[in-house]
Motif scaffolding. Structure first.
Motif, PDB file in Angstrom:
ATOM      1  N   SER A 154     -11.574   4.085   0.041  1.00  0.00           N
ATOM      2  CA  SER A 154     -12.450   5.177   0.443  1.00  0.00           C
ATOM      3  C   SER A 154     -11.847   6.500  -0.003  1.00  0.00           C
ATOM      4  O   SER A 154     -10.632   6.672   0.006  1.00  0.00           O
ATOM      5  CB  SER A 154     -12.621   5.152   1.967  1.00  0.00           C
ATOM      6  N   HIS A 156     -15.229   5.077   9.333  1.00  0.00           N
ATOM      7  CA  HIS A 156     -14.358   4.304   8.443  1.00  0.00           C
ATOM      8  C   HIS A 156     -13.308   3.483   9.199  1.00  0.00           C
ATOM      9  O   HIS A 156     -12.267   3.142   8.634  1.00  0.00           O
ATOM     10  CB  HIS A 156     -13.672   5.241   7.442  1.00  0.00           C
ATOM     11  N   VAL A 186     -11.986   0.338   7.385  1.00  0.00           N
ATOM     12  CA  VAL A 186     -11.361   0.443   6.077  1.00  0.00           C
ATOM     13  C   VAL A 186      -9.923  -0.089   6.169  1.00  0.00           C
ATOM     14  O   VAL A 186      -9.148   0.337   7.022  1.00  0.00           O
ATOM     15  CB  VAL A 186     -11.359   1.902   5.555  1.00  0.00           C
TER      16      VAL A 186
END
Length: 82
Positions: A64, A72, A75
């Protein structure tokens, strides 16, 4: 605190919090786990900035450009250099 010292501490925290490894056996942790950890919150004034600096130095890897809490959290951050 200087960036080099923060990156070194980040490496230790990723090792401490990693619950899995990638196919190469490298520690992996999600951004949400790092962000939510109380110890990390006390160590890093700007966790995202430290992660960005570590990514630029090829110490960590993640998919990312920007990391935002909530959006996120899933992630995966892989530690490339121990």
């Amino acid at each position: 605190m200087d960036v080099e010292k923060e990156v070194e501490m980040l490496k230790e925290e990723i090792k401490r919090l990693s619950e899995e490894s990638n196919s190469d056996g490298r520690p992996v942790v999600t951004f949400g786990v790092l962000f939510a950890d109380d110890k990390c919150a006390n160590i890093f004034e700007a966790l995202v900035g430290t992660l960005k600096a570590a990514k630029k130095k090829k110490i960590v890897s993640y998919d990312s450009e920007l990391l935002l809490q909530g959006v996120h959290d899933d992630v995966k951050i892989t530690l490339l250099v121990e």
